[in-house]
Design a protein around this motif. Sequence first.
Motif, PDB file in Angstrom:
ATOM      1  N   ILE A 135       0.815  -1.222   0.000  1.00  0.00           N
ATOM      2  CA  ILE A 135       0.000   0.000   0.000  1.00  0.00           C
ATOM      3  C   ILE A 135       0.847   1.270   0.000  1.00  0.00           C
ATOM      4  CG2 ILE A 135      -2.007  -1.106   1.042  1.00  0.00           C
ATOM      5  CD1 ILE A 135      -1.187   0.075   3.727  1.00  0.00           C
ATOM      6  N   THR A 136       2.166   1.137   0.163  1.00  0.00           N
ATOM      7  CA  THR A 136       3.064   2.286   0.069  1.00  0.00           C
ATOM      8  C   THR A 136       4.346   1.851  -0.635  1.00  0.00           C
ATOM      9  OG1 THR A 136       4.303   1.926   2.127  1.00  0.00           O
ATOM     10  CG2 THR A 136       2.235   3.179   2.292  1.00  0.00           C
ATOM     11  N   LYS A 210      -5.905   1.379   7.228  1.00  0.00           N
ATOM     12  CA  LYS A 210      -7.096   0.528   7.252  1.00  0.00           C
ATOM     13  C   LYS A 210      -8.137   1.040   8.240  1.00  0.00           C
ATOM     14  CE  LYS A 210      -5.751  -3.837   5.342  1.00  0.00           C
ATOM     15  NZ  LYS A 210      -5.908  -5.295   5.474  1.00  0.00           N
ATOM     16  N   GLN A 214     -10.808   2.484   3.017  1.00  0.00           N
ATOM     17  CA  GLN A 214     -10.418   1.451   2.062  1.00  0.00           C
ATOM     18  C   GLN A 214      -9.053   1.789   1.470  1.00  0.00           C
ATOM     19  OE1 GLN A 214     -12.327  -1.336   1.323  1.00  0.00           O
ATOM     20  NE2 GLN A 214     -10.571  -2.077   0.142  1.00  0.00           N
ATOM     21  N   VAL A 215      -8.108   0.882   1.602  1.00  0.00           N
ATOM     22  CA  VAL A 215      -6.765   1.147   1.080  1.00  0.00           C
ATOM     23  C   VAL A 215      -6.711   0.863  -0.419  1.00  0.00           C
ATOM     24  CG1 VAL A 215      -5.639   0.665   3.287  1.00  0.00           C
ATOM     25  CG2 VAL A 215      -5.902  -1.177   1.615  1.00  0.00           C
ATOM     26  N   VAL A 216      -5.815   1.546  -1.096  1.00  0.00           N
ATOM     27  CA  VAL A 216      -5.566   1.327  -2.513  1.00  0.00           C
ATOM     28  C   VAL A 216      -4.246   0.560  -2.636  1.00  0.00           C
ATOM     29  CG1 VAL A 216      -5.149   2.408  -4.744  1.00  0.00           C
ATOM     30  CG2 VAL A 216      -6.781   3.437  -3.131  1.00  0.00           C
ATOM     31  N   HIS A 217      -4.302  -0.600  -3.249  1.00  0.00           N
ATOM     32  CA  HIS A 217      -3.115  -1.423  -3.374  1.00  0.00           C
ATOM     33  C   HIS A 217      -2.299  -1.054  -4.611  1.00  0.00           C
ATOM     34  CE1 HIS A 217      -5.361  -3.962  -0.527  1.00  0.00           C
ATOM     35  NE2 HIS A 217      -4.151  -4.379  -0.156  1.00  0.00           N
ATOM     36  N   SER A 219      -0.210  -2.190  -7.730  1.00  0.00           N
ATOM     37  CA  SER A 219      -0.366  -3.364  -8.582  1.00  0.00           C
ATOM     38  C   SER A 219       0.783  -4.347  -8.362  1.00  0.00           C
ATOM     39  CB  SER A 219      -0.403  -2.955 -10.053  1.00  0.00           C
ATOM     40  OG  SER A 219       0.876  -2.488 -10.474  1.00  0.00           O
TER      41      SER A 219
END
Length: 256
Positions: A135-136, A210, A214-217, A219
């Motif tokens: 996530i980062t 979290k 909603q976390v953005v993953h 790719s």
Amino acid sequence: MLPAKDLIFRLPETFATVEEERRHRKERLAAALRIFGKFGFEEGVAGHITARDPGMTDHFWVNPFGMSFKHVKVSDLILVNHQGQVVQGRYPVNEAAFAIHSQVHQARPDVVAAAHSHSTHGRAISALGQKLEPITQDVCAFYEDHGLFDDYTGVVTDTEEGKRIAAALGSYKAVILRNHGLLTVGDSVDAAAWWFITMERSCQVQLLAKAAGQVVHISKENAELTHQQLGNDLVAWINYQPLYDQIVREQPDLFD
């Protein structure tokens, strides 16, 4: 404009003798313990960082049992063999340190140092039985490069339990010990310490993100690329140098 060859860019040192390398590892170990103390990674007598001896490779240097990370000096470090006997130093070894680290060092000849502590956010993630998610940018250093020891049977005092932890670590740089905390390894004390520090912070970020929504993953493709860019021990060593410089300037007595 200065040519590139005249710019200061530090790389890991090399040594002419085993004695020089031993002293260097002990200095880096004492400094890493001071940094862990400064960052609040202590919880009573829990937590340990080990450094394999460069001459007697089946022995490791470790912080003495019952001494604050914040107070450890080079002269306080103890040398322990793989039977758990203190062969140099004036203090006993933490039983859990021997049970875990002896097996990690045996299973991973490539590992010079291993770090384990009961840091707050590492324990929180471990209580969830979760691994780190991409996530980062920073956490991608651990992408598909950390394990989960998905069990808890009490304080680790048995080398058989240490073997199970080493198996969960496998070829990774880190493992989350469920209901316990984090363990990281590296080809130098600096690398192992940096992986622990940035892993602890990555645990904190995951918990915060979290909790907020909603976390953005990232790719899979970009997480893999970022791991290739950030996930090796040399990058860890480079990232760690400002912290080492700070602690040496603030607390030069660690070399005593």
